[in-house]
Design a protein around this motif. Structure first.
Motif, PDB file in Angstrom:
ATOM      1  N   ALA A  69       6.732   3.854   3.441  1.00 26.67           N
ATOM      2  CA  ALA A  69       6.487   2.826   2.627  1.00 26.67           C
ATOM      3  C   ALA A  69       5.398   2.150   2.903  1.00 26.67           C
ATOM      4  O   ALA A  69       5.485   1.532   4.178  1.00 26.67           O
ATOM      5  CB  ALA A  69       7.936   2.011   2.296  1.00 26.67           C
ATOM      6  N   ILE A  70       4.235   2.094   2.061  1.00 24.58           N
ATOM      7  CA  ILE A  70       3.355   1.136   2.382  1.00 24.58           C
ATOM      8  C   ILE A  70       3.643  -0.345   2.278  1.00 24.58           C
ATOM      9  O   ILE A  70       3.842  -0.804   1.258  1.00 24.58           O
ATOM     10  CB  ILE A  70       2.001   1.572   1.813  1.00 24.58           C
ATOM     11  CG1 ILE A  70       1.858   3.139   2.098  1.00 24.58           C
ATOM     12  CG2 ILE A  70       0.678   0.691   2.023  1.00 24.58           C
ATOM     13  CD1 ILE A  70       1.422   3.400   3.496  1.00 24.58           C
ATOM     14  N   ALA A  71       3.358  -1.333   3.153  1.00 27.00           N
ATOM     15  CA  ALA A  71       3.781  -2.722   3.058  1.00 27.00           C
ATOM     16  C   ALA A  71       2.581  -3.548   2.344  1.00 27.00           C
ATOM     17  O   ALA A  71       2.912  -4.518   1.340  1.00 27.00           O
ATOM     18  CB  ALA A  71       3.938  -3.175   4.480  1.00 27.00           C
ATOM     19  N   SER A  72       1.244  -2.940   2.116  1.00 25.71           N
ATOM     20  CA  SER A  72       0.283  -3.747   1.282  1.00 25.71           C
ATOM     21  C   SER A  72       0.359  -3.602  -0.049  1.00 25.71           C
ATOM     22  O   SER A  72       0.932  -2.555  -0.495  1.00 25.71           O
ATOM     23  CB  SER A  72      -1.105  -3.046   2.000  1.00 25.71           C
ATOM     24  OG  SER A  72      -1.946  -3.814   1.522  1.00 25.71           O
ATOM     25  N   THR A  73      -0.218  -4.419  -0.727  1.00 29.86           N
ATOM     26  CA  THR A  73      -0.309  -4.356  -2.162  1.00 29.86           C
ATOM     27  C   THR A  73      -1.302  -3.539  -2.812  1.00 29.86           C
ATOM     28  O   THR A  73      -2.495  -3.729  -2.372  1.00 29.86           O
ATOM     29  CB  THR A  73      -0.482  -5.987  -2.609  1.00 29.86           C
ATOM     30  OG1 THR A  73       0.524  -6.595  -2.098  1.00 29.86           O
ATOM     31  CG2 THR A  73      -0.625  -6.033  -4.252  1.00 29.86           C
ATOM     32  N   PRO A  74      -0.883  -2.664  -3.519  1.00 30.64           N
ATOM     33  CA  PRO A  74      -2.009  -1.908  -4.270  1.00 30.64           C
ATOM     34  C   PRO A  74      -3.010  -2.753  -5.191  1.00 30.64           C
ATOM     35  O   PRO A  74      -2.481  -3.691  -5.973  1.00 30.64           O
ATOM     36  CB  PRO A  74      -1.249  -0.839  -5.059  1.00 30.64           C
ATOM     37  CG  PRO A  74       0.211  -0.851  -4.598  1.00 30.64           C
ATOM     38  CD  PRO A  74       0.348  -2.224  -4.077  1.00 30.64           C
TER      39      PRO A  74
END
Length: 154
Positions: A69-74
């Motif tokens: 799961a990528i923590a950064s905002t798209p």
């Protein structure tokens, strides 16, 4: 509103909130140049709010294949098909770019690629799972990249 990425005049349009906006814009322009030269495709991105289906597809592959799961905002995303390959990109606020190349024919190649903009740290969720190789780009400076092969159907 969609944005046709210009690789001759690099712009941070849509990426301004990234702490590495200039480098991320260079990375995005580098990808645009590749697809224009190889496939004569105009690389056009959309704001994340308008590309949720693409982002969900990419995030679903990450979760299903590697429990990531990528923590950064798209910030932006794009999805298109060239020569029987479904391609998706998501550009994140941290400076991370994730791409999926998914050959539609059953016998084709399918992979997820990660590229880190010049000046950003390796995200914690990727640090222990991937090794990143370096490449030089006139548009993006030093790009660090890694990938994995997709094993399941998506």
């Amino acid at each position: 509103m969609s944005y046709a990425v210009d690789f001759t005049e690099v712009s941070t349009v849509g990426l301004e909130s990234s702490p590495v906006a200039e480098a991320l814009a260079g990375l995005r322009a580098n990808e645009a140049r590749y697809f224009k030269n190889k496939y004569d495709h105009v690389f056009t991105t959309e704001p994340a709010a308008d590309a949720q289906a693409t982002i969900d597809w990419v995030h679903g592959i990450l979760a299903d294949e590697r429990d990531l799961a990528i923590a950064s905002t798209p910030l932006e995303a794009t999805e298109f098909e060239v020569e029987g390959i479904r391609i998706a990109y998501v550009f994140y606020q941290s400076g991370l770019s994730i791409n999926v190349m998914y050959t539609l024919a059953d016998s084709g190649k399918r992979a997820v690629g990660f590229k880190l903009s010049d000046g950003m740290e390796v995200p914690a969720e990727l640090a222990d799972k991937f090794k990143f190789a370096r490449q030089k780009s006139k548009l993006a400076g030093t790009i660090r990249g890694s990938f994995f092969v997709i094993k399941k159907e998506h």
